[in-house]
Scaffold this motif. Structure first.
Motif, PDB file in Angstrom:
ATOM      1  N   TYR A  12      10.844  13.034 -15.659  1.00 19.13           N
ATOM      2  CA  TYR A  12      12.004  13.878 -15.949  1.00 19.13           C
ATOM      3  C   TYR A  12      13.320  13.217 -15.553  1.00 19.13           C
ATOM      4  CZ  TYR A  12       8.576  17.695 -16.358  1.00 19.13           C
ATOM      5  OH  TYR A  12       7.519  18.501 -16.728  1.00 19.13           O
ATOM      6  N   GLU A  13      13.321  11.930 -15.311  1.00 21.55           N
ATOM      7  CA  GLU A  13      14.497  11.274 -14.746  1.00 21.55           C
ATOM      8  C   GLU A  13      15.673  11.205 -15.713  1.00 21.55           C
ATOM      9  OE1 GLU A  13      15.161  10.363 -11.735  1.00 21.55           O
ATOM     10  OE2 GLU A  13      13.202  10.822 -10.884  1.00 21.55           O
ATOM     11  N   ALA A  14      15.407  10.899 -16.976  1.00 18.04           N
ATOM     12  CA  ALA A  14      16.493  10.741 -17.939  1.00 18.04           C
ATOM     13  C   ALA A  14      17.049  12.103 -18.361  1.00 18.04           C
ATOM     14  CB  ALA A  14      15.996   9.979 -19.160  1.00 18.04           C
TER      15      ALA A  14
ATOM     16  N   ASP B 243      14.584  17.799 -17.153  1.00 18.85           N
ATOM     17  CA  ASP B 243      15.159  16.582 -16.587  1.00 18.85           C
ATOM     18  C   ASP B 243      15.692  16.853 -15.182  1.00 18.85           C
ATOM     19  OD1 ASP B 243      17.496  18.006 -16.940  1.00 18.85           O
ATOM     20  OD2 ASP B 243      18.151  16.879 -18.698  1.00 18.85           O
ATOM     21  N   LYS B 244      16.503  15.928 -14.689  1.00 23.60           N
ATOM     22  CA  LYS B 244      17.012  16.013 -13.323  1.00 23.60           C
ATOM     23  C   LYS B 244      18.353  16.755 -13.239  1.00 23.60           C
ATOM     24  CE  LYS B 244      19.274  11.468 -13.481  1.00 23.60           C
ATOM     25  NZ  LYS B 244      19.441  10.163 -12.800  1.00 23.60           N
TER      26      LYS B 244
ATOM     27  N   GLN C 278      19.422  18.188  -9.835  1.00 28.90           N
ATOM     28  CA  GLN C 278      19.937  17.215  -8.874  1.00 28.90           C
ATOM     29  C   GLN C 278      21.387  16.836  -9.188  1.00 28.90           C
ATOM     30  OE1 GLN C 278      16.845  17.103 -10.345  1.00 28.90           O
ATOM     31  NE2 GLN C 278      15.544  15.608  -9.300  1.00 28.90           N
TER      32      GLN C 278
ATOM     33  N   GLU D  38      24.504  17.238  -6.670  1.00 25.21           N
ATOM     34  CA  GLU D  38      25.342  16.108  -6.264  1.00 25.21           C
ATOM     35  C   GLU D  38      26.833  16.415  -6.394  1.00 25.21           C
ATOM     36  OE1 GLU D  38      24.033  13.016  -8.805  1.00 25.21           O
ATOM     37  OE2 GLU D  38      22.105  12.718  -7.763  1.00 25.21           O
TER      38      GLU D  38
ATOM     39  N   TYR E  80       6.851  21.062 -14.143  1.00 26.89           N
ATOM     40  CA  TYR E  80       8.215  20.841 -13.688  1.00 26.89           C
ATOM     41  C   TYR E  80       8.388  21.318 -12.245  1.00 26.89           C
ATOM     42  CZ  TYR E  80      13.285  20.501 -13.760  1.00 26.89           C
ATOM     43  OH  TYR E  80      14.575  20.155 -13.470  1.00 26.89           O
TER      44      TYR E  80
ATOM     45  N   TRP F  76       7.110  18.604  -9.981  1.00 28.72           N
ATOM     46  CA  TRP F  76       7.992  17.434  -9.967  1.00 28.72           C
ATOM     47  C   TRP F  76       9.255  17.716  -9.174  1.00 28.72           C
ATOM     48  CZ3 TRP F  76      12.952  16.732 -11.974  1.00 28.72           C
ATOM     49  CH2 TRP F  76      13.427  15.414 -11.929  1.00 28.72           C
ATOM     50  N   LEU F  77       9.894  18.849  -9.447  1.00 30.94           N
ATOM     51  CA  LEU F  77      11.152  19.146  -8.772  1.00 30.94           C
ATOM     52  C   LEU F  77      10.929  19.427  -7.291  1.00 30.94           C
ATOM     53  CD1 LEU F  77      14.172  19.406  -9.338  1.00 30.94           C
ATOM     54  CD2 LEU F  77      13.832  21.859  -9.677  1.00 30.94           C
TER      55      LEU F  77
ATOM     56  N   CYS G  37      11.875  16.897  -4.632  1.00 32.68           N
ATOM     57  CA  CYS G  37      13.287  16.595  -4.360  1.00 32.68           C
ATOM     58  C   CYS G  37      13.746  17.359  -3.120  1.00 32.68           C
ATOM     59  CB  CYS G  37      14.151  16.973  -5.560  1.00 32.68           C
ATOM     60  SG  CYS G  37      13.633  16.187  -7.096  1.00 32.68           S
TER      61      CYS G  37
END
Length: 339
Positions: A2-4, A32-33, A36, A40, A54, A57-58, A61
């Protein structure tokens, strides 16, 4: 994985000045991210997802602790960002579940792909917001902004549960928005049930959806021990309701593929998904076909239905050494392989 950033999140990144004024509750089609990125540039968002993959994955973080389930927890939120899901009915459901957590005057945002239904945002928000403004459009995606002008009614899950009857099976199926086979029994599942035969032992309903396959199998084979898994919290809740409505019992739990299962099964049965969001998506099923043999007892079987054009027999043969076609019609085929 999911980075992009997706094109939708790419467009949203141009609007961080309005999205990061308060910690938003973010839900919908999360791919995706983006959470995050929001963290930020402002207060960390609160993320609610019905997608177990998801969620897992999340959860890795540090800044964000996501929520997984069929509805968010009851604590208040300062604003909402809905990423438009594939089904409009699911968007309506998520708004009904999330907006009661907001106070009057809180900001509400809807973003999505222009081909994915986001243009219906003004109509979706009309019951809650007096004015809806389109604030950006880029990368074939759009962002709408509004303000909650009246308190939303408390969320009641039963208002969103629908039922239909399967007379042949003597079953009542309970469904929720966005869950596969939400209105009627699909032709592929019907063909699978017609050719499932007699089952025994420990059976896994992979990608259970509204629970049609599992409930039908329990009706026909009451001695089996059934487990039902899905990546969707809405599917798991629909399956739970289907079981309860028909006085049946099974072990339901979320799982990304077979990752959360334990031990081996006598049979894995599935009408596997091949759509995710706006894209055709095969990887979940391909992984199942490659791994299923290791989750079956000796002599155990994999039984599934698939669209006739999909190249699954080759994958099954590579893993199992053979693939039997039990039935076929113009659209679907039933495959069986033995461990």
């Amino acid at each position: 994985m999911y980075e992009a950033l997706t094109s939708v999140s790419d467009m949203l990144s141009r609007n961080l000045d309005i999205l990061c004024r308060q910690p938003l509750l973010v839900c919908g089609l999360l791919e995706d991210k983006l959470p995050q990125v929001l963290a930020e540039h402002g207060p960390a968002p609160r993320v609610f997802t019905t997608d177990y993959r998801y969620f897992q994955w999340l959860g890795s973080c540090a800044e964000i602790t996501p929520e997984f389930g069929h509805a968010p927890a009851g604590k208040t939120a300062q604003g909402l960002l809905l990423l438009m899901p594939k089904a409009k009915a699911e968007a309506e459901y998520l708004l009904a579940a999330c907006l009661p957590l907001l106070s009057t005057g809180a900001p509400v945002f809807i973003a999505g792909d222009n081909k994915g239904g986001v243009k219906s945002a003004p109509k979706l928000l009309a019951p809650y917001c007096a004015h809806v403004t389109k604030v950006d459009s880029a990368r074939r995606a759009s962002l709408y902004q509004a303000e909650l002008t009246q308190p939303a009614s408390p969320f009641n899950l039963s208002d969103w549960t629908k039922e239909y009857r399967l007379e042949q099976e003597q079953l009542t199926v309970c469904t929720l928005p966005g869950v596969f086979s939400a209105e009627h029994l699909d032709a592929g599942t019907q063909l699978l049930l017609n050719n499932a035969g007699t089952l025994q032992g420990r059976v896994l309903d992979f990608g259970c959806g509204a629970g049609v396959i599992g409930a039908s199998l329990l009706k026909r084979n009451p001695a089996i021990t059934l487990e039902q898994i899905d990546i969707s919290a809405l599917a798991l809740e629909a399956s739970r309701q289907t079981l309860a409505r028909n006085g049946l019992q099974a072990n339901l739990y979320p799982s990304d593929g077979l990752s959360e299962t334990e031990g081996r099964f006598d049979c894995i049965i599935s009408n596997p998904p091949f759509h995710a969001g706006l894209k055709t998506f095969y990887s979940t099923t391909e992984t199942l076909l490659k791994e299923a043999r290791h989750y079956l007892k000796p002599g155990g079987s994999l039984l599934l239905v698939a669209n006739a054009f999909l190249p699954y027999p080759e994958l099954i043969e590579q893993s199992f050494g053979g693939c039997e076609t039990l039935a076929a019609n113009g659209r679907f085929k039933i495959y069986r392989a033995r461990a």
